[in-house]
Scaffold this active site. Structure first.
Site, PDB file in Angstrom:
ATOM      1  N   ARG A 119       1.638  13.117   2.764  1.00 18.83           N
ATOM      2  CA  ARG A 119       1.965  14.474   3.192  1.00 18.83           C
ATOM      3  C   ARG A 119       3.254  14.921   2.518  1.00 18.83           C
ATOM      4  NH1 ARG A 119       0.762  17.447   8.137  1.00 18.83           N
ATOM      5  NH2 ARG A 119      -0.682  15.737   8.520  1.00 18.83           N
ATOM      6  N   HIS A 153       0.810  -1.219   0.000  1.00 20.43           N
ATOM      7  CA  HIS A 153       0.000   0.000   0.000  1.00 20.43           C
ATOM      8  C   HIS A 153       0.846   1.273   0.000  1.00 20.43           C
ATOM      9  CE1 HIS A 153      -2.955  -2.932   0.751  1.00 20.43           C
ATOM     10  NE2 HIS A 153      -2.958  -2.910   2.073  1.00 20.43           N
TER      11      HIS A 153
END
Lengths: 561, 508
Positions: free
Chosen positions: B367, B260
């Site tokens: 982020r 992932h």
């Protein structure tokens, strides 16, 4: 537009900064809950910010920020002199602003207010005429009395030396008067500037404290007249004593432009001709001259709005990063931008004049020429779009589109950067251009129009925005009105948000040839209907120079419940 | 949002994904679930098919065939699935119609005969001879071999297309994964193989490409000149909950990081593909992976949760307290690793991958932290800009940036430009990852599936680290259930260049 702006601003007057006051409001807790709910990612700084500060804390912080605590001592005596105390500006704007600042504890403790005008008035008479604009609540009655106890009024003639000697004697007689700093606010028609400033210089300068003079527009009506006035002022006062007000420089979002640009890494690399397709600076008013067109007709929309407010915003968008945030470093950079702008030519301009909308209601039925105070057959523009280019390395070729007008479809002032198309598009031309919009008024906001995946099972781009709406994000922060900030700046000696002489000269240099041509040739402005978007020729011009208008998109307030 | 009828949606969808080319809506499709009696089938695959069917997103002539060892009926399957299908009262008719399309066959995975039977059944369905076939292998990897071989031998449609969907684990290191891939490649062509990484089915993960390549404003700042570091986070607030036995065979790196998080990294780091075609996109992802070397053990922090004596219920229990976990297991339940993409765009920029169980919150996000503003004029009062794409929960994009502190001040203050899906897209229901992915298989779109070479590169990056961890068998750093994980992880992040501004709540 000044007066109407004043009115709307004072109607809106919400403008308090001191959270301590808000704490006194009964419904405050309710607000807080809403606020915290809307800010799931609320920050520690937010929390800190919403902590109530006492008045003196706020004032202390403010002074520290603006001023590094150097010059100004809160214990010093200050005298604020309003020249033209009987006039509209004084009554509707200056006295109310002083009262709000005083009420909120933002003025130095020892401040006296002296009104000066021709009429034979008393402080009580001034108080009565100001009252409708002061927005005094019942709990503030006592404070208001204290405020007016600090007020005095002297009548005299603007051309009369003896009157100013009298004024000076009065100021010296005030407690601490001989050492006091003096702030002169010239709320006067420009016709008497000459005499008044001369008399102030000769008779009213504080010998021990400092002296500052606040001047309101119009600063002349072309390069020559403006230069005459500036030369006159410079012969009397040094540049650091002169505070020329452009109240747009006192607006929250205009002041924010510097922080946005120079405090954020992400904007640095895209803030130039490589990434910006065009910049649009807009000022729209939804009403006409409303019977006060006589004054307006002498100036027209270019002098009234474009040459000052819009051009100031342009400077803040276009300037290079200043060496520091000191007033002169900032103004140096603004002047540098202006120097790179060639005079506007008629071919890059569309002028309009509104006509009545027969289907409208009330004022909307009336065109500019139906204002009884407007000269018959006037060709004065109430709408203008102009395209300027900043000939420097950063902006060469990027159109800066300045648009302003009266009697349009909405009230709006904003800065809009439209970015170029994505090079090497892989989404079959389905992407619209990014835009960064800073909305100055109404409803202060910053938003970035951008493409996002159409939510759901799709894989196509769809327009959306990243949003910062002040009303939602800063629910319990009251934004002070432009005049409050600016008058405070004068107390603090910060000239950043005032127009320097060389800035003013350059601004006039850019527009004077166009204005002279218009005054001489009197081209008939294109009529546009009251309440419309303005003449379609303006849209054509804007498109021609490179702005892409995507009719498909409408901004949605993401916070509306 | 305009309202579309279901069939309009489907048409639009196919057009978008598919260019109207291949299968026409009316042709017959058969969806075969191998392992129909298992947990995955019951909890995920049957419900997903039902939702797609209910919403009119499946082709009209669809048949669903279950296959497993157990002797079951469609009724049994219906009963087992019902708790997971979220059926409302007015959908009962539609539900009956759905189960009418279902059939079930029992058989053995290693017996050719069983698959011959399956094939005859498929052929016997209306339009079965021309039908396209989708095989979903909801099976333990131990029997992939047999099933793959048997499918190839006995169950291929000759007139329609055949597609095979696999679930992880795709091996447990480079070698085992390669063996599996080689085997599959001997049976199926790459364009028949659909490896699911369900993160690729998430709204915000799919959005990354459009955000990056559909917006001019991000182009010039998406590189080592402006990006200080990238943090990819996956946090779960719960532990193994008595199912640690299975997890222990893999550990958090195999379970989350190697698939992932690495997939998200690819989408953040890749160059713009030549087109949005699946092949072009996957080419670019592979290219990124090729530029990543194995993480150095010094740039890795491993953790294992311990019970919180002050906690309640589950949180009192540490990983080793899970009775299904082997005693003294050294398997990490938390990992932070720093990767570097050695190419012109990213050289020197740390990509920080963080994942863990039993942490303080549920969160998956990307982020980007941008560099400091060079030539600061605000007395160092500016914090770094960050662009955050929150994958779950509460999908959002926000840009942390500085603004003028509102009011009479002239100092910078942190704020954000925000796009929160819940507020902005109130009436839009975001489909679940499996819905999107299964739909993609119908449409023949492999963009959101893992190609063999991608998988190989992903294992190449992590295998040396995994082998080292398994050889050393050092006890991971203990961290308390419900905490932020070991503080050594924060230290590592700071050391490689992430700036954590305590004043702003970004990582609590």
């Amino acid at each position: 537009m000044d007066i109407s702006d004043f009115v709307s601003v004072s109607l809106l007057h919400v403008v308090r900064l001191i959270t301590e006051r808000q704490r006194l409001h009964k419904h405050r807790t309710g607000h807080q809950e809403l606020a915290s709910d809307s800010r799931k990612r609320s920050t520690a700084t937010d929390e800190k910010m919403s902590l109530p500060l006492s008045r003196s804390e706020v004032f202390g912080e403010l002074r520290k920020e603006l001023y590094d605590d150097e010059e100004f001592h809160q214990s010093d005596v200050h005298i604020f002199i309003i020249m033209g105390a009987s006039g509209d500006l004084a009554k509707k704007k200056i006295y109310p602003t002083l009262w709000w600042l005083f009420r909120d504890g933002l003025l130095p403790e020892q401040t006296y207010f002296v009104g000066f005008a021709r009429s034979d008035l008393t402080v009580d008479a001034i108080r009565i005429s100001c009252m409708p604009y002061l927005m005094v609540t019942e709990t503030e009655a006592e404070r208001l009395s204290v405020f007016f106890a600090r007020n005095s009024y002297i009548s005299g003639k603007y051309a009369d030396d003896a009157s100013f000697s009298k004024l000076n004697a009065h100021m010296l007689s005030l407690p601490g008067g001989p050492e006091a700093n003096r702030l002169f606010y010239l709320a006067l028609p420009p016709t008497v500037y000459h005499e008044v400033t001369k008399n102030i210089k000769h008779h009213c300068m504080s010998k021990q404290g400092w002296n500052r003079v606040i001047v309101e527009k119009p600063f002349g009506h072309d390069l020559q007249s403006s230069e005459e006035l500036s030369t006159h002022l410079s012969s009397l006062f040094s540049e650091d004593q002169i505070y020329r007000i452009d109240h747009y420089l006192g607006k929250e979002m205009v002041q924010n432009l510097m922080v946005l640009r120079f405090g954020n890494r992400i904007f640095g690399p895209i803030w130039n001709r490589d990434s910006v397709a065009c910049v649009v600076l807009t000022f729209k008013e939804p009403f006409g001259t409303q019977g006060r067109g006589g004054y307006f007709d002498d100036f027209g929309i270019i002098r009234d709005v474009m040459q000052n407010h819009l051009l100031q915003m342009l400077c803040l968008v276009a300037m290079e990063k200043p060496a520091t945030t000191s007033s002169d470093d900032v103004r140096d950079e603004k002047v540098k931008v202006l120097k790179c702008i060639a005079p506007v030519t008629m071919s890059d301009v569309v002028l309009g004049q509104y006509v009545g909308n027969p289907e409208g209601e009330g004022d909307a039925k009336l065109g500019y020429l139906e204002d009884p105070t407007v000269p018959k057959g006037s060709t004065q523009a109430t709408f203008a779009t102009a395209v300027l280019y900043v000939h420097n390395e950063r902006w060469d070729g990027v159109p800066f589109i300045l648009r302003c007008g009266k009697a349009l479809n909405e009230r709006k002032a904003e800065v809009r950067l439209q970015f170029t198309d994505v090079p090497g598009d892989i989404f079959e031309s389905k992407c619209q251009r990014n835009e960064l919009v800073v909305r100055v008024q109404p409803n202060e906001a910053i938003y970035a129009k951008m493409m996002s995946k159409k939510p759901g099972v799709y894989f196509s781009p769809e327009e959306t925005e990243l949003d910062l709406t002040y009303k939602s994000r800063y629910k319990d922060v009251k934004l002070p009105d432009a005049y409050e900030r600016l008058i405070l700046d004068v107390f603090c000696g910060s000239q950043m948000h005032f127009v320097r002489s060389d800035e003013l000269r350059e601004a006039w240099r850019i527009f004077t040839p166009l204005l002279h041509q218009i005054d001489k040739e009197k081209p008939k402005p294109i009529p546009y209907k009251y309440g419309s978007r303005g003449p379609s020729e303006a849209d054509d011009l804007v498109q021609k120079v490179g702005f892409r208008y995507e009719g498909t998109y409408k901004w949605v307030n993401p916070h509306k419940l | 949002m305009e309202l579309l009828t279901r069939s309009e949606v489907f048409v639009q969808l196919r057009k978008e994904l598919y260019g109207d080319k291949e299968s026409s809506h009316s042709s017959t499709h058969i969806f075969i679930i191998l392992g129909a009696s298992g947990d995955l089938a019951k909890k995920k695959i049957y419900p997903t098919l039902w939702w797609l069917f209910r919403d009119g997103l499946l082709p009209e002539n669809i048949y669903i065939v279950g296959f497993a060892r157990s002797n079951l009926t469609v009724e049994n399957i219906k009963a087992a699935c019902m708790p997971h299908m979220k059926v409302t009262d007015d959908e009962l008719d539609s539900l009956s119609a759905f189960f009418k399309r279902n059939s079930y066959l029992s058989g053995r995975y290693d017996v050719g005969n069983s698959f011959e039977q399956l094939n005859s059944h498929l052929l016997s369905l209306p339009g079965g001879e021309n039908a396209s076939r989708l095989f979903y292998l909801a099976l333990p990897p131990t029997i992939y071999h047999h099933v793959g071989t048997n499918l190839r031998k006995h169950c291929m449609s000759y007139k329609g297309w055949n597609r095979v969907i696999f679930e992880k684990p795709f091996g447990r290191d480079l070698q085992s994964s390669q063996e599996l891939s080689v085997h599959l490649s001997s049976l199926f062509k790459e364009d028949q193989i659909y490896r699911i990484d369900h993160y690729l089915g998430k709204e915000m993960v799919q959005n990354l490409m459009i955000l990056r390549f559909g917006n001019r404003i991000f182009g010039p700042i998406w590189n080592r000149n402006s990006v200080a570091c990238v943090v990819l986070t996956f946090k779960e607030p719960f532990g193994t909950q008595g199912r640690g036995g299975y997890f222990d065979g893999f550990g958090i790196i195999r379970d989350v990081m190697q698939n992932h998080l690495l997939q998200m990294l690819c989408l953040i780091a890749m160059e713009k593909p030549a087109s949005t075609s699946p092949a072009d996109v996957r080419d670019e992802k592979v290219k990124v992976l090729k530029c990543i070397s194995s993480p150095d053990m010094r740039n890795v922090v491993l953790g294992q949760y311990v019970g919180d004596s002050e906690g309640e219920g589950e949180s009192k229990l540490g990983y080793l307290d899970d009775p299904t976990v082997p005693k003294r297991s050294c398997t990490p339940t938390f990992a932070t690793a720093v990767l570097y993409v050695h190419n012109e765009r990213w050289d020197g920029v740390p990509f920080i991958l963080r994942c863990g169980k039993a942490l303080n919150e549920r969160k998956a996000e990307v982020r980007l932290q941008f560099t400091d503003v060079p030539g600061d004029i605000f007395a160092e009062r500016c914090q770094r800009n960050e662009l955050v794409v929150r994958v779950q929960p509460d999908e959002a994009i926000y840009l942390k940036m500085m603004t003028k502190r509102p009011g009479v001040f002239f100092s910078p203050e942190e704020t954000e430009l925000d796009l929160t899906y819940k507020s902005r897209y109130k009436n839009v229901k975001l489909p679940d990852a499996y819905e999107r992915l299964i739909l993609d298989v119908f449409c023949g779109n492999q963009m959101h599936f893992v190609r063999s070479d991608e998988l190989r590169e992903a294992w190449r990056i992590f295998t040396p680290l995994l082998h080292q961890i398994e050889a050393v068998k050092r006890q991971p750093i203990p961290y308390k259930y419900g905490s932020r994980g070991p503080s050594e992880s924060d230290d590592l992040m700071q050391r490689v260049g992430f700036r954590y501004e305590g004043r702003y709540k970004c990582f609590t």
